[in-house]
Write an enzyme that holds these catalytic residues in place. Structure first.
Site, short mmCIF file in Angstrom:
data_model
loop_
_atom_site.label_atom_id
_atom_site.label_comp_id
_atom_site.label_asym_id
_atom_site.label_seq_id
_atom_site.Cartn_x
_atom_site.Cartn_y
_atom_site.Cartn_z
CG ASP A 379 13.04 -7.16 50.92
OD1 ASP A 379 12.77 -8.27 51.42
OD2 ASP A 379 14.21 -6.72 50.76
CB ILE A 380 15.50 -3.06 53.66
CG1 ILE A 380 14.46 -2.58 54.68
CG2 ILE A 380 16.69 -2.10 53.62
CD1 ILE A 380 14.97 -2.44 56.10
CD GLU A 422 15.21 -7.64 54.37
OE1 GLU A 422 14.42 -8.60 54.23
OE2 GLU A 422 15.56 -6.89 53.44
P1 GH3 Z 1 17.75 -7.62 48.70
O1 GH3 Z 1 18.00 -6.31 48.15
O2 GH3 Z 1 17.73 -8.69 47.62
O3 GH3 Z 1 16.60 -7.70 49.55
O4 GH3 Z 1 19.04 -7.94 49.54
P2 GH3 Z 1 19.09 -8.24 51.07
O5 GH3 Z 1 20.50 -8.22 51.52
O6 GH3 Z 1 18.23 -7.33 51.80
O7 GH3 Z 1 18.59 -9.66 51.14
P3 GH3 Z 1 17.35 -10.19 51.91
O8 GH3 Z 1 16.12 -9.43 51.55
O9 GH3 Z 1 17.33 -11.65 51.70
O10 GH3 Z 1 17.73 -9.80 53.33
C1 GH3 Z 1 17.99 -10.70 54.39
C2 GH3 Z 1 18.89 -10.04 55.36
O11 GH3 Z 1 18.19 -9.24 56.26
C3 GH3 Z 1 19.57 -11.11 56.15
C4 GH3 Z 1 19.67 -10.56 57.50
O12 GH3 Z 1 20.99 -10.21 57.74
C5 GH3 Z 1 18.84 -9.29 57.48
N1 GH3 Z 1 17.90 -9.36 58.56
C6 GH3 Z 1 16.74 -10.03 58.58
N2 GH3 Z 1 16.13 -9.84 59.79
C7 GH3 Z 1 16.93 -9.02 60.52
C8 GH3 Z 1 16.83 -8.46 61.85
O13 GH3 Z 1 15.90 -8.68 62.60
N3 GH3 Z 1 17.85 -7.66 62.22
C9 GH3 Z 1 18.91 -7.39 61.43
N4 GH3 Z 1 19.84 -6.58 61.88
N5 GH3 Z 1 19.00 -7.89 60.21
C10 GH3 Z 1 18.05 -8.71 59.74
MG MG Z 2 16.13 -7.17 51.36
MG MG Z 3 14.10 -9.81 52.35
#
Ligand code: GH3
Ligand code: MG
Ligand code: MG
Length: 521
Positions: A379-380, A422
């Site tokens: 996870d990013i 992500e």
């Molecule tokens: P954490 O370190 O806790 O993972 O923080 P985070 O901000 O990465 O939180 P989370 O894992 O919940 O990440 C969700 C975010 O990822 C929300 C959304 O903006 C982004 N995201 C999810 N799918 C996509 C996508 O296909 N494209 C883009 N650009 N962003 C995405």
């Molecule tokens: Mg994340």
């Molecule tokens: Mg996530």
């Protein structure tokens, strides 16, 4: 009597001719004993006997000729008998004409016989000989009173012989002309029939090939069968056929039959360069059959055989080519659809559905054969802020770039998938937990060291990833628990500060690695 196939005349059997002549001989002998031997004039009697002898001798001659000469030419035989018949008839007319002129009918019959056997002009000449014999016998007859010859009556008799001979000749000629016409028509019908049969054969071959080609989407294996079926209608024992993508210069389909291996190799990769086929072998020639949607179909075979191809052959080849092109397109679409169905569009990694299927397969295999497999959940970190700072499009580009990094770090056999959003995952078949830990750490480090491009293309974005590692059978035995354990480990890495790798806490009895903290960076 049979129509002669060559000359359009009646072909008399020499046996029938001999039988008729023999019957006439018996008749003449009977006539002599019943009537002519009582003739008062010894001259008339002698001439009659001479006529009968000439006739009988030549009849015997005909019999001998028929027995001794194989394949006796009947027309030639009649040429030989004609002068002697003329002599015999002149003698017979000479001795009988003054009384009742019975041999006039004989002359007429023989003239008709010649008219049936020879062409009209020639038959007429022969009739004229017979008429001449009749006239000589008639006029020279001593019993005839020279002062009392009815010239008009005689002329009528002579003309009647000639006219009847001419008429019979004409009738027979017409009949044979009609027979010729009928024969020609029969020939035409036979030719049409042959063409029809060939066309039906061609249609059947095309239908068969179409069925073969379209029966499978992975149709490369059917190539030799296609050529074998083609050979049923086009007589070329050795040939190859290619479908070439003109724009890429790439052979999309090739099939060969009856060719030596080296030739097959040479022609298996024909390059389409500058609109010209790169074929140099002087014994071979290639024929472009179809050019459609950047695809061309090329047929190669012996040069002489290519030159000998008829219009029908080319039509068949073009019909087959059209089917091949459609089949190649279908096959390409099928492969593309198959790939798209298991691929994530943004990152070009495997998608969630494919990952689930491979997890089922690989866990089943690992349990069955007592092997291990490991799973990484990635996870990013703080990806939301990347989106917020640089925009969604840049965020997407980061995801795609990350996909490339993941693929470059792992082995070919490992399955890298986009789990969703992500989140990514890597399935590592036949890999134990410590090996998986090393891979996870390599990934973490590669991502951390990388700088991702921003909207201006500047490599300014720094992201990190948190990774949870789980192993079968160390942490889990089925898919659900493996995913849960990897997810828990990921949660642990987030909870302990992100940008790190974690594995689930495990019972000491199953421990083979230090599961926590070791890989912290
Ligand atoms: P954490 O370190 O806790 O993972 O923080 P985070 O901000 O990465 O939180 P989370 O894992 O919940 O990440 C969700 C975010 O990822 C929300 C959304 O903006 C982004 N995201 C999810 N799918 C996509 C996508 O296909 N494209 C883009 N650009 N962003 C995405
Ligand atoms: Mg994340
Ligand atoms: Mg996530």
């Amino acid at each position: 009597m049979l129509p002669s196939p060559n000359k359009g005349r009646i072909e008399l059997d020499s046996m029938a001719f001999l039988v008729v002549r023999s019957a006439a001989s018996v008749f003449l002998l009977g006539l002599y004993f019943l009537w002519a031997r009582n003739l008062s004039s010894s001259l008339e009697r002698s001439v009659f006997v001479a006529g009968v002898i000439v006739w009988i001798v030549y009849t015997i001659g005909v019999g001998v000729a028929r027995v001794t000469i194989p394949n006796l030419d009947f027309q030639r035989l009649m040429h030989v008998t004609l002068p002697f018949d003329c002599v015999a008839l002149a003698a017979l007319v000479f001795s009988t004409s003054p009384a009742v002129d019975p041999f006039y009918v004989w002359v007429m019959l023989e003239s008709m016989l010649y008219a049936t056997v020879y062409r009209r002009a020639r038959a007429w000449i022969y009739s004229a000989f017979l008429v001449l014999a009749y006239l000589i016998g008639h006029i020279a007859s001593p019993a005839l009173d020279p002062s009392n010859i009815n010239l008009v009556f005689l002329l009528m008799k002579v003309v009647a012989v000639l006219v009847i001979g001419w008429f019979v000749g004409l009738m027979i000629e017409r009949q044979s002309y009609r027979a010729d016409e009928a024969e020609e028509r029969i020939d035409d019908v036979a030719e049409l029939n042959a063409r029809l049969e060939r066309s039906v054969g061609e249609l059947r071959a095309i239908a068969e090939i179409t069925e073969i080609i379209h029966s499978t989407l992975d149709f490369e294996t059917v190539g030799p069968v296609v050529l074998e079926t083609l050979q049923k209608v086009i007589d070329i024992p050795s040939a190859c056929i290619f479908v070439i993508d003109k724009s890429k210069g790439q052979t999309l389909f090739s099939a060969s039959r009856g060719l030596r291996a080296d030739i097959t190799r040479t022609y298996g990769q024909i390059d389409y360069v500058n609109g010209d086929l790169g074929v140099s072998d002087e014994h071979f020639a290639c024929l472009e059959l179809l050019d459609h949607n950047q695809m061309i179909v090329v047929f190669c075979a012996d040069g002489a055989a290519i030159d000998a191809l008829g219009t029908d052959d080319r039509i068949v080849l073009q019909a087959v080519s059209a089917e091949l092109v459609v089949a190649v397109e279908n096959s390409r679409l099928y492969k593309l659809t198959k790939r798209l169905a298991i691929t994530d569009e943004l990152t070009d990694l495997y998608n969630y559905r494919y990952l689930q299927q491979r997890l089922d397969d690989e866990i089943g295999r690992a349990n069955r054969y007592g092997k291990q497999l490991s799973f990484l959940m990635i996870d990013i970190d703080d990806f939301k802020s990347v989106n917020d700072t640089f925009g969604h499009l840049v965020g997407d580009a980061v995801l795609a770039d990350l996909g490339r990094i993941l693929k470059s770090v792992v082995r070919e056999v490992d399955i890298v998938a986009r789990y969703g959003g992500e989140e990514f995952s890597v399935l590592l078949p036949e890999t134990d937990a410590s090996g998986a830990f090393i891979v996870a750490e390599k990934i973490r480090e590669a991502v951390s060291l990388n700088r991702f491009p921003d909207a201006e293309g500047e490599r300014s974005i720094h992201v990190t990833v948190s990774i949870g590692v789980a192993n079968v059978p160390l942490h889990a035995e089925d898919k659900e628990s493996l995913l849960r354990q990897a997810d828990d480990a990921l949660y642990q890495s987030k909870a302990t500060g992100k940008d790190r790798v974690r594995a689930p806490k495990i019972r000491l009895s199953r421990l083979d690695i230090s599961s926590e903290g070791e890989a912290e960076s």
